[in-house]
Design a protein around this motif. Structure first.
Motif, PDB file in Angstrom:
ATOM      1  N   LYS A 133       0.657   4.090  -2.701  1.00 18.53           N
ATOM      2  CA  LYS A 133       0.473   5.487  -2.297  1.00 18.53           C
ATOM      3  C   LYS A 133       1.512   6.381  -2.967  1.00 18.53           C
ATOM      4  O   LYS A 133       1.176   7.441  -3.512  1.00 18.53           O
ATOM      5  CB  LYS A 133       0.590   5.605  -0.771  1.00 18.53           C
ATOM      6  N   ALA A 147      -5.151   5.029  -2.247  1.00 16.95           N
ATOM      7  CA  ALA A 147      -4.481   3.723  -2.167  1.00 16.95           C
ATOM      8  C   ALA A 147      -5.309   2.770  -1.315  1.00 16.95           C
ATOM      9  O   ALA A 147      -5.518   1.605  -1.669  1.00 16.95           O
ATOM     10  CB  ALA A 147      -3.078   3.883  -1.592  1.00 16.95           C
ATOM     11  N   ARG A 159       0.829  -1.206   0.000  1.00 21.02           N
ATOM     12  CA  ARG A 159       0.000   0.000   0.000  1.00 21.02           C
ATOM     13  C   ARG A 159       0.866   1.259   0.000  1.00 21.02           C
ATOM     14  O   ARG A 159       0.539   2.249  -0.655  1.00 21.02           O
ATOM     15  CB  ARG A 159      -0.937   0.034   1.212  1.00 21.02           C
ATOM     16  N   GLU A 160       1.987   1.201   0.711  1.00 19.69           N
ATOM     17  CA  GLU A 160       2.900   2.345   0.732  1.00 19.69           C
ATOM     18  C   GLU A 160       3.416   2.621  -0.686  1.00 19.69           C
ATOM     19  O   GLU A 160       3.495   3.765  -1.121  1.00 19.69           O
ATOM     20  CB  GLU A 160       4.065   2.036   1.678  1.00 19.69           C
ATOM     21  N   ALA A 212      -3.578  10.735  -1.772  1.00 16.17           N
ATOM     22  CA  ALA A 212      -2.929   9.523  -2.261  1.00 16.17           C
ATOM     23  C   ALA A 212      -3.142   8.379  -1.279  1.00 16.17           C
ATOM     24  O   ALA A 212      -3.420   7.245  -1.678  1.00 16.17           O
ATOM     25  CB  ALA A 212      -1.442   9.779  -2.476  1.00 16.17           C
ATOM     26  N   GLU A 213      -3.036   8.680   0.024  1.00 13.92           N
ATOM     27  CA  GLU A 213      -3.236   7.654   1.043  1.00 13.92           C
ATOM     28  C   GLU A 213      -4.658   7.108   0.977  1.00 13.92           C
ATOM     29  O   GLU A 213      -4.876   5.895   0.961  1.00 13.92           O
ATOM     30  CB  GLU A 213      -2.972   8.257   2.423  1.00 13.92           C
ATOM     31  N   ASP A 214      -5.621   8.017   0.891  1.00 14.28           N
ATOM     32  CA  ASP A 214      -7.035   7.602   0.818  1.00 14.28           C
ATOM     33  C   ASP A 214      -7.293   6.759  -0.422  1.00 14.28           C
ATOM     34  O   ASP A 214      -7.954   5.723  -0.360  1.00 14.28           O
ATOM     35  CB  ASP A 214      -7.955   8.827   0.782  1.00 14.28           C
TER      36      ASP A 214
END
Lengths: 182, 264
Positions: A9, B219, A5-6, B215-217
């Motif tokens: 992201k 992903a 996921r990192e 981007a976090e959301d």
């Protein structure tokens, strides 16, 4: 799971930085002689904030966005023609320049002094590479290519490099303290 | 704003509009190199006629083609002038101190300008008749063989689509942050230069922070919906290769021996 996921992201972050570069390229601070466009400023900034690999990735995306016809290059120009045209070398050089800036900072430290050095090196690399394509596509002599492609941009280039270094490091510090960047 | 999402694309129903983006991409890419085969009046003539045919077939108004040309028109003019005055071959037409114009120089300048013009017009036609998303799909498809070399073709196309999707959103956000910071007393459009440079930071930091959060959301949302790269992924838009696509490629392939035979 966390690791993938990192990575996802950071891929999205690169895409967003490509989009932001596209927006910044349209901003121009009018100055006598050579106007300062946000394009090269955004290159140094991106590399200083997100590093070599993702910075270069963002620049590849930016070039590709323009190549497929989005008016993302300076002065709303676009199209594959810009990349293969006389000034296209400068856009391709952003990829290498972003990588070099990020690479120097990753191997040393993300501080003001190193960022300024890295950004100036990246800017000069970009001017040289861009001018090589200018020379060959426009069939100019080396001297004529330097006169039209390097000299007018040197001083403004250094100013922009210092700006992107300082602002990049400041922004990076805020992102680190907000735990958004690791 | 609409301009930046659809790019240079001009909607239409011409034969070029209906072609598969893959055939157009291949043809344009090949033509960029093929143009360099031309080196005399006949071969340049062939290429110019071909370009004119392509323009007619696209049924795009000339105004749009001119718009694509405008950013590099000045470069073409400079190239013409520099080549005309710095190439010394053929008979002298004009000689005065530093300036000498020769027939050879003039011909050289004309050839190089035509070459640049043709490359620009061909690539402009591609982006005028194909939407950015179609080009992205076409590229992803064409670059598929590179997956074997572990080049992340799918991921690249995904990032392109994300960048495309978020340019308008980020523009809106930039405007919003500018307004919010102006309300707090930051000067963006007036004041001395140093002050305006200082105003960049309160604009960029919130913009970056929101980009990282977004981007976090995104992903997380993608993973929650089962995104695992291109494994088991299906497509909404499917590409269709037709007879006209094969024909286009045939024309391009035939052009190579024709130019090789005609060149001097």
């Amino acid at each position: 799971m966390m690791k993938s996921r990192e990575k996802l992201k950071m891929m999205i972050v690169s895409a967003l930085f490509a989009a932001m570069t596209a927006i910044m390229a349209q901003i121009e601070i009018p100055l006598p002689l050579v106007p300062i466009s946000g394009q090269t400023f955004a290159v140094g900034l991106t590399a200083t904030v997100i590093g070599a690999n993702y910075g270069a990735l963002a620049m590849i995306l930016y070039a590709a966005l323009g190549a497929i016809g989005l008016p993302v290059f300076a002065q709303f120009s676009a199209g594959f023609s810009v990349i293969v045209g006389p000034t296209g070398g400068y856009i391709v050089s952003f990829i290498i320049s972003a990588f070099i800036i990020g690479f120097i900072l990753e191997r040393t430290r993300f501080n003001f002094t190193m960022a300024i050095i890295a950004n100036i090196i990246g800017m000069i690399m970009s001017l040289i590479l861009g001018t090589i394509q200018l020379k060959y596509v426009a069939d100019l002599s080396w001297h004529a290519a330097m006169v039209s492609g390097v000299y007018p941009f040197l001083i403004v280039g250094v100013i922009k490099a210092v700006l992107s270094a300082v602002i990049g490091i400041l922004a990076r510090k805020r992102l680190l303290s907000a735990h958004l960047l690791s | 704003m609409m301009n930046i999402i659809i790019g240079q694309y001009v909607p239409g129903k011409s034969i070029l509009h209906h072609m598969d983006p893959r055939s157009k991409l291949l043809a344009v890419f090949a033509l960029i190199f093929i143009v360099f085969l031309a080196n005399n009046w006949v071969t340049y003539g062939v290429i110019v006629i071909l370009t004119l045919v392509a323009i007619v077939l696209s049924r795009v108004r000339l105004r749009f083609i001119y718009k694509g040309l405008k950013p590099i028109l000045l470069v073409i003019i400079i190239t013409f002038v520099l080549n005309a005055f710095f190439t010394k071959s053929g008979e002298a037409i004009f000689d005065y101190g530093w300036f000498h114009l020769t027939t050879g120089g003039l011909q050289q300048a004309a050839f190089i300008s035509v070459r640049l013009l043709v490359i620009v017009i061909m690539t402009t036609l591609l982006t005028l008749t194909t939407t950015p998303i179609d080009i992205t799909d076409g590229l992803e498809n064409l670059l598929r063989p590179f997956k074997k070399l572990r080049f992340p073709v799918h991921e690249f196309a995904l990032m392109m689509s994300i960048a495309l999707r978020f340019i308008p959103t980020l523009m809106e956000e930039t405007e919003k942050i500018m307004k919010a910071q102006t309300a707090r007393g930051v000067e963006f459009s007036s004041g001395p230069l140093t002050q305006r440079i200082k105003a960049i930071l309160p604009l960029l930091v919130p913009l970056f922070i929101s980009a990282f959060k977004r981007a976090e959301d995104l992903a997380m949302a993608m993973e929650a919906r089962g995104y695992r790269g291109d494994i088991g992924r299906t497509k909404l838009r499917l590409l269709k290769w037709g007879l006209k696509d094969s024909l286009l490629l045939l024309v391009v392939i035939v052009l190579i021996p024709v130019l090789v035979l005609l060149r001097g």
